[in-house]
Design a protein around this motif. Structure first.
Motif, short mmCIF file in Angstrom:
data_model
loop_
_atom_site.label_atom_id
_atom_site.label_comp_id
_atom_site.label_asym_id
_atom_site.label_seq_id
_atom_site.Cartn_x
_atom_site.Cartn_y
_atom_site.Cartn_z
N UNK A 73 27.60 21.47 56.92
CA UNK A 73 27.53 20.08 57.35
C UNK A 73 28.26 19.22 56.34
N UNK A 74 28.63 18.06 56.78
CA UNK A 74 29.25 17.11 55.86
C UNK A 74 28.19 16.22 55.25
N UNK A 75 28.55 15.58 54.17
CA UNK A 75 27.63 14.65 53.53
C UNK A 75 27.16 13.61 54.55
N UNK A 76 25.86 13.40 54.57
CA UNK A 76 25.28 12.47 55.52
C UNK A 76 24.91 13.09 56.85
N UNK A 77 25.28 14.33 57.05
CA UNK A 77 24.99 15.02 58.29
C UNK A 77 23.59 15.60 58.33
N UNK A 78 23.33 16.36 59.40
CA UNK A 78 21.99 16.93 59.61
C UNK A 78 22.09 18.40 60.00
N UNK A 79 21.06 19.12 59.64
CA UNK A 79 20.88 20.50 60.05
C UNK A 79 19.40 20.75 60.28
N UNK A 80 19.10 21.76 61.08
CA UNK A 80 17.71 22.11 61.33
C UNK A 80 17.53 23.61 61.14
N UNK B 6 6.02 18.02 49.94
CA UNK B 6 7.46 17.87 50.03
C UNK B 6 8.00 17.51 48.65
N UNK B 7 9.08 18.13 48.28
CA UNK B 7 9.71 17.85 46.99
C UNK B 7 10.25 16.43 46.94
N UNK B 8 10.14 15.82 45.78
CA UNK B 8 10.61 14.45 45.61
C UNK B 8 12.10 14.32 45.93
N UNK B 9 12.86 15.37 45.64
CA UNK B 9 14.31 15.32 45.82
C UNK B 9 14.73 15.21 47.28
N UNK B 10 13.83 15.54 48.21
CA UNK B 10 14.19 15.51 49.63
C UNK B 10 13.30 14.57 50.44
N UNK C 13 14.27 12.34 53.56
CA UNK C 13 15.43 12.94 54.19
C UNK C 13 15.08 14.21 54.98
N UNK C 14 14.19 15.00 54.44
CA UNK C 14 13.79 16.26 55.08
C UNK C 14 12.38 16.12 55.65
N UNK D 160 22.19 14.73 54.49
CA UNK D 160 22.43 15.82 53.55
C UNK D 160 23.36 15.40 52.43
N UNK D 161 23.10 15.97 51.25
CA UNK D 161 23.89 15.70 50.06
C UNK D 161 24.47 17.01 49.54
N UNK D 162 25.55 16.95 48.76
CA UNK D 162 26.13 18.20 48.21
C UNK D 162 25.11 19.02 47.42
#
Length: 121
Positions: free
Chosen positions: A12-19, A59-63, A66-67, A85-87
């Protein structure tokens, strides 16, 4: 032997989504906390999100924000919706079944085979 079957992932590209989705046996004695961990090259495996049968999540603070983790108890399937999503989200994502609502790998009893997530700009 407990088998956790993962699906989803990809690029995915930055800012995109996946499931991501993960299905397990109907009953895993004492290991009803299902979730997701991830590992990038050269790093330790880290907890992303874990869900209990009753609906509680960790949930982890890093996500956070967003997740989203969700669980279908009837299907014994856990999902991870990943948005914005981020790199740094790049890595191998592992489904887990463990014995506590915790992001620590110590509490995981069973692991999936892993699915790759790659985020590019």
């Amino acid at each position: 032997q407990v088998q956790l079957v993962e699906s989803g992932g990809g690029s995915a590209q930055v800012g995109g989504s996946l499931r991501l989705a993960c299905s397990g046996p109907t009953y895993i004695h004492g290991n009803t906390f299902m979730g997701w961990f991830r590992q990038s090259s050269g790093s330790d495996r880290e907890g992303v999100a874990v869900a209990a049968r009753g609906g509680a999540t960790e949930v982890a603070d890093s996500v956070k924000g967003r997740f989203t983790i969700s669980k279908d108890n009837a299907k014994n399937t856990v999902y991870l919706q990943m948005n914005n999503l981020k790199p740094e989200d790049t890595g191998t994502y592992f489904c887990s079944a463990g014995r506590a609502l915790s992001l620590m790998p110590f509490y995981v009893t069973y692991w999936g085979q892993g699915t790759q997530v790659t985020v590019s700009s």
